[in-house]
Write a protein that holds these residues in place. Structure first.
Motif, PDB file in Angstrom:
ATOM      1  N   ALA A 112       0.825  -1.199   0.000  1.00 51.69           N
ATOM      2  CA  ALA A 112       0.000   0.000   0.000  1.00 51.69           C
ATOM      3  C   ALA A 112       0.867   1.261   0.000  1.00 51.69           C
ATOM      4  N   SER A 113       1.976   1.232   0.714  1.00 50.59           N
ATOM      5  CA  SER A 113       2.867   2.389   0.756  1.00 50.59           C
ATOM      6  C   SER A 113       3.495   2.648  -0.611  1.00 50.59           C
ATOM      7  N   VAL A 114       3.908   1.586  -1.283  1.00 54.12           N
ATOM      8  CA  VAL A 114       4.502   1.736  -2.616  1.00 54.12           C
ATOM      9  C   VAL A 114       3.445   2.244  -3.595  1.00 54.12           C
ATOM     10  N   ALA A 115       2.230   1.726  -3.499  1.00 54.26           N
ATOM     11  CA  ALA A 115       1.152   2.182  -4.375  1.00 54.26           C
ATOM     12  C   ALA A 115       0.856   3.663  -4.149  1.00 54.26           C
ATOM     13  N   ALA A 116       0.904   4.098  -2.883  1.00 58.16           N
ATOM     14  CA  ALA A 116       0.670   5.509  -2.573  1.00 58.16           C
ATOM     15  C   ALA A 116       1.780   6.384  -3.158  1.00 58.16           C
ATOM     16  N   TYR A 120       1.360   9.240  -5.962  1.00 58.38           N
ATOM     17  CA  TYR A 120       1.838  10.602  -5.690  1.00 58.38           C
ATOM     18  C   TYR A 120       2.682  11.127  -6.848  1.00 58.38           C
ATOM     19  N   VAL A 121       3.594  10.308  -7.350  1.00 57.06           N
ATOM     20  CA  VAL A 121       4.462  10.735  -8.449  1.00 57.06           C
ATOM     21  C   VAL A 121       3.629  11.026  -9.690  1.00 57.06           C
ATOM     22  N   ASN A 122       2.667  10.153  -9.994  1.00 58.71           N
ATOM     23  CA  ASN A 122       1.767  10.407 -11.128  1.00 58.71           C
ATOM     24  C   ASN A 122       1.012  11.720 -10.935  1.00 58.71           C
ATOM     25  N   GLY A 123       0.563  11.943  -9.718  1.00 67.13           N
ATOM     26  CA  GLY A 123      -0.189  13.162  -9.425  1.00 67.13           C
ATOM     27  C   GLY A 123       0.655  14.417  -9.568  1.00 67.13           C
ATOM     28  N   VAL A 124       1.924  14.342  -9.193  1.00 65.47           N
ATOM     29  CA  VAL A 124       2.815  15.498  -9.315  1.00 65.47           C
ATOM     30  C   VAL A 124       2.933  15.927 -10.777  1.00 65.47           C
ATOM     31  N   VAL A 125       3.102  14.945 -11.668  1.00 62.60           N
ATOM     32  CA  VAL A 125       3.238  15.273 -13.094  1.00 62.60           C
ATOM     33  C   VAL A 125       1.964  15.923 -13.617  1.00 62.60           C
ATOM     34  N   ARG A 126       0.819  15.365 -13.308  1.00 61.56           N
ATOM     35  CA  ARG A 126      -0.436  15.914 -13.827  1.00 61.56           C
ATOM     36  C   ARG A 126      -0.747  17.274 -13.194  1.00 61.56           C
ATOM     37  N   ASP A 127      -0.406  17.431 -11.914  1.00 61.25           N
ATOM     38  CA  ASP A 127      -0.621  18.730 -11.264  1.00 61.25           C
ATOM     39  C   ASP A 127       0.260  19.808 -11.887  1.00 61.25           C
ATOM     40  N   PHE A 158       5.383   4.243 -17.114  1.00 60.17           N
ATOM     41  CA  PHE A 158       5.968   4.344 -15.768  1.00 60.17           C
ATOM     42  C   PHE A 158       5.260   3.366 -14.841  1.00 60.17           C
ATOM     43  N   ASN A 159       5.927   2.290 -14.450  1.00 60.46           N
ATOM     44  CA  ASN A 159       5.264   1.296 -13.601  1.00 60.46           C
ATOM     45  C   ASN A 159       6.095   0.819 -12.421  1.00 60.46           C
ATOM     46  N   VAL A 160       7.350   1.206 -12.322  1.00 62.52           N
ATOM     47  CA  VAL A 160       8.181   0.843 -11.160  1.00 62.52           C
ATOM     48  C   VAL A 160       8.764   2.142 -10.597  1.00 62.52           C
ATOM     49  N   PRO A 161       8.191   2.667  -9.519  1.00 66.67           N
ATOM     50  CA  PRO A 161       8.597   3.991  -9.039  1.00 66.67           C
ATOM     51  C   PRO A 161       9.880   3.985  -8.199  1.00 66.67           C
ATOM     52  N   ASN A 162      10.956   3.384  -8.739  1.00 68.62           N
ATOM     53  CA  ASN A 162      12.232   3.457  -8.033  1.00 68.62           C
ATOM     54  C   ASN A 162      12.878   4.808  -8.305  1.00 68.62           C
ATOM     55  N   SER A 163      14.029   5.041  -7.702  1.00 66.30           N
ATOM     56  CA  SER A 163      14.619   6.382  -7.767  1.00 66.30           C
ATOM     57  C   SER A 163      14.989   6.788  -9.187  1.00 66.30           C
ATOM     58  N   ASP A 196      18.918   4.965  -2.357  1.00 69.98           N
ATOM     59  CA  ASP A 196      19.189   3.556  -2.060  1.00 69.98           C
ATOM     60  C   ASP A 196      18.046   2.937  -1.264  1.00 69.98           C
ATOM     61  N   ARG A 197      17.535   3.672  -0.258  1.00 69.10           N
ATOM     62  CA  ARG A 197      16.447   3.132   0.563  1.00 69.10           C
ATOM     63  C   ARG A 197      15.187   2.932  -0.268  1.00 69.10           C
ATOM     64  N   LEU A 198      14.877   3.892  -1.138  1.00 66.10           N
ATOM     65  CA  LEU A 198      13.705   3.746  -1.999  1.00 66.10           C
ATOM     66  C   LEU A 198      13.828   2.521  -2.890  1.00 66.10           C
ATOM     67  N   ASN A 199      15.000   2.311  -3.470  1.00 69.17           N
ATOM     68  CA  ASN A 199      15.193   1.139  -4.331  1.00 69.17           C
ATOM     69  C   ASN A 199      15.087  -0.158  -3.532  1.00 69.17           C
ATOM     70  N   GLU A 200      15.566  -0.137  -2.294  1.00 71.64           N
ATOM     71  CA  GLU A 200      15.447  -1.325  -1.437  1.00 71.64           C
ATOM     72  C   GLU A 200      13.979  -1.624  -1.143  1.00 71.64           C
ATOM     73  N   ILE A 201      13.204  -0.583  -0.875  1.00 72.34           N
ATOM     74  CA  ILE A 201      11.779  -0.770  -0.593  1.00 72.34           C
ATOM     75  C   ILE A 201      11.071  -1.378  -1.800  1.00 72.34           C
ATOM     76  N   LEU A 202      11.415  -0.902  -2.998  1.00 73.32           N
ATOM     77  CA  LEU A 202      10.804  -1.457  -4.206  1.00 73.32           C
ATOM     78  C   LEU A 202      11.186  -2.922  -4.398  1.00 73.32           C
ATOM     79  N   LYS A 203      12.434  -3.280  -4.086  1.00 72.19           N
ATOM     80  CA  LYS A 203      12.856  -4.677  -4.208  1.00 72.19           C
ATOM     81  C   LYS A 203      12.138  -5.552  -3.182  1.00 72.19           C
ATOM     82  N   ALA A 204      11.981  -5.035  -1.971  1.00 71.71           N
ATOM     83  CA  ALA A 204      11.273  -5.796  -0.938  1.00 71.71           C
ATOM     84  C   ALA A 204       9.806  -5.988  -1.330  1.00 71.71           C
ATOM     85  N   ARG A 205       9.200  -4.955  -1.866  1.00 70.64           N
ATOM     86  CA  ARG A 205       7.813  -5.060  -2.299  1.00 70.64           C
ATOM     87  C   ARG A 205       7.675  -6.089  -3.417  1.00 70.64           C
TER      88      ARG A 205
END
Length: 231
Positions: A112-116, A120-127, A158-163, A196-205
């Motif tokens: 759920a955190s990764v989906a959020a 958010y990133v998609n929303g930033v671009v459209r905003d 855009f489907n993998v929101p890593n760094s 690095d932490r963001l990429n780790e979170i994506l790998k864990a997810r």
């Protein structure tokens, strides 16, 4: 309900000092309360609800035996009443869950955190295109429309929101490079550490979603050396 031979409806009262803090904070608060009859125990709930936050007790109770007594409880400041309700329900489910069920809940929370973050990133671009639209300048509007159409194509792929993907998307769609601004002084994390932490979170997810073994990172390895998800 009876207490000491007296069958009456128990009544309780509690007094607490004002609580000051930011949403997400957990504070210690001293409360003084009394019950009638004296042998009843008082469970503490919501203390106050200011305009933009709900202050609730997340731990503690007063054993009302004898005169009014004082107790120290944990106070949480949440962003709103809905979040407080969800946290209480999650805590209730967590306390009654098995180890396997808790592991599933942690995995769902990570997903759920990764989906959020992705949303958010998609929303930033459209905003960005919504805020910068120049409706009164025809030529600028035409260029803006072309750029917006190109950004939508980038969003579709855009489907993998890593760094790296987030940076490439934002630069390609808006010209903004987010990396220099990814700083977290409170946690002593610089831009490289956050990437690095963001990429780790994506790998864990990814591992949780596909049933693979959880990768071993500094924040996933227990004291016994086993990778696991926790709070």
């Amino acid at each position: 309900m009876c207490c000491g031979g007296d069958c009456v409806q128990p009544t309780c009262s509690v007094n607490a000092n004002s609580v000051t803090g930011c949403p997400g904070a957990i504070l210690l608060e001293t409360v003084r309360g009394s019950c009638s009859p004296n042998c009843w125990s008082m469970a503490l709930e919501v203390v106050t609800q200011p305009q933009h936050a709900t202050v609730s007790v997340v731990g503690g109770s007063i054993q009302c035996v004898g005169p009014p007594r004082t107790s120290t409880v944990q106070i949480e400041i949440a962003e709103d009443a809905t979040r407080t309700k969800l946290l209480r329900e999650a805590a209730r489910l967590y306390s009654r869950s098995s180890r396997q069920e808790k592991r599933v809940l942690y995995g769902a929370s990570l997903a759920a955190s990764v989906a959020a973050w992705d949303a958010y990133v998609n929303g930033v671009v459209r905003d960005f295109f919504h805020v910068t639209a120049p409706p009164l300048i025809p030529r600028a509007s035409a260029h803006h429309g072309l750029a917006r159409a190109m950004a939508e194509k980038l969003l579709k792929s855009f489907n993998v929101p890593n760094s790296e993907n987030v940076r490439n998307l934002l630069i390609g769609a808006t010209g903004f490079d987010p990396w220099p601004h990814w700083q977290w002084p409170a946690k002593r994390l610089n831009s490289l550490s956050i990437r690095d932490r963001l990429n780790e979170i994506l790998k864990a997810r990814h591992s949780v979603a596909h049933g693979f073994a959880l990768p071993s990172f500094a924040w996933t390895v227990s004291a016994r050396g086993h990778p696991r998800l926790t709070t």
